[in-house]
Design an enzyme around this catalytic site. Sequence first.
Site, PDB file in Angstrom:
ATOM      1  CG  HIS A   1      -1.973  -1.053   1.180  1.00  0.00           C
ATOM      2  ND1 HIS A   1      -3.312  -0.782   0.996  1.00  0.00           N
ATOM      3  CD2 HIS A   1      -1.891  -2.401   1.293  1.00  0.00           C
ATOM      4  CE1 HIS A   1      -4.005  -1.917   1.000  1.00  0.00           C
ATOM      5  NE2 HIS A   1      -3.158  -2.909   1.189  1.00  0.00           N
TER       6      HIS A   1
ATOM      7  CG  ASP B   1      -4.937   2.324   1.453  1.00  0.00           C
ATOM      8  OD1 ASP B   1      -6.032   1.739   1.384  1.00  0.00           O
ATOM      9  OD2 ASP B   1      -3.865   1.805   1.078  1.00  0.00           O
TER      10      ASP B   1
ATOM     11  CG  ASP C   1      -5.777  -7.987  -2.928  1.00  0.00           C
ATOM     12  OD1 ASP C   1      -5.095  -8.515  -2.017  1.00  0.00           O
ATOM     13  OD2 ASP C   1      -5.289  -7.204  -3.755  1.00  0.00           O
TER      14      ASP C   1
END
Length: 462
Positions: free
Chosen positions: A28, A123, A384
């Site tokens: 991230h 984020d 994910d």
Amino acid sequence: MSMVTTDPSLRSATRRRIILFPTPFQGHINPMLQLANILHTHGFQITIIHAKFNAPNPSNHPHFSFKPINDGFAEIADQLATNQDATFFLKYLNKSCMDPFRDCLAGLLAEPGQDPVACLITDAAFYFAQAVADELKLPRMALRTSNLGCVLAYDALPFNSKPACFYLTKQDTDYEASVPEFPLLKFKDIVKIATNPQGMGEFVTNMLTQMRASSGIIWNTFKELEEHDLETVTQVFPVPSFTLGPFHEYFPATSSSLIEQDRTILSWLDKQAPKSVVYVSFGSVARITESEFQEVAHGLSNIGFPFLWVVRPGTVAGSEWLESLPENFVEGMGERGRIVKWSPQQEVLAHPATGCFWTHNGWNSTLESICEGVPMICSPCFVDQPINARYASDVWKIGVFLEDGFERTGIEMAIKRVMMDKEGEEIRERISCLKEKVKLSLDEGGSSFQSLKSLVDYISSL
């Protein structure tokens, strides 16, 4: 690599500031810092608010201002090695960072003599930030560091209504069946997506609700890869969406890597035949068991191709580094194989010797493989990653899904399919076409180029 140029038409009229806030995980932080670089090049001053856990190194980005906040993460950091529930850590951070973040942001807005702040970009996983931004009357945009399909899957999966289906095992008859709410996925995939479906459901609901409440969503993808899903996203999320990826094609990620890279492997790659090396890396977070680790080793040993294997310290549960390797493995591989703690991945994937990428299918790694035209073997671990892997193997058809997990016979068959069979040639042709589409999207007039221009204009108008 298509580097950013300071096109005067893309520069903002004033040196307005943008404040960015990434979640403190490698996958991230990298895209957030890449986005910050892109926006800085187009005329914005950049301030990064960040947690103290996994803090970025300010000396690597002297053109940014960094503001650390207390995150309280030290109290639970020791659970990272054993707790596979990613939402536990994300929900914790959404609570522990709220007050320190509000105080830091309010302080920045109150600084005298500073240029005005155009917007806040956080984020998307930091869903609490929307309420803080609203309270301080500051537009907030959300950066989603996954593909579009992942968010559509999260929106559709029955985390709350059918939690039992996330606990199926190989013995259950539906284990290999498609999930009705999102047929691309199988039940065995969603078992990996959420080890705690109730917790995941709560997290996803909060994240998606606040994405819809934001001033816009920035995606690290490109239109040509996900055109159909982009149409759906614009209907499901009634706020502006900007697909200006892949971010790493604007700037290399080496400066934001949290782990020291072993660059000696590049000279070893120089000695290998073109498209002969199997590159193996399961990312910065994923963990596997000792038996799975040994199956990977046997698979690589048996196949006969040269291999470069990234084994991050802590990859194997209960092991520091390579203690779990089969006896005499290192001696047996000789010069045919290399094992390192971390690699300069973009350079490895761009190297002509690299023939395929055996990956966990984190979104950054998947994008990097596409950008270099390297076929994939897909071994997703959690969250994910199974969604990315299904898109790679079943939709874009640029990889082979390792359906039965880490098992040496399946590993050998998958490597042969990609490296030796006609199927592998067809996969290579398809991913090479996508590589060309990436280049076109970033060129002047391309979809990502235009999306970046639209984003700069949009932020300047806020």
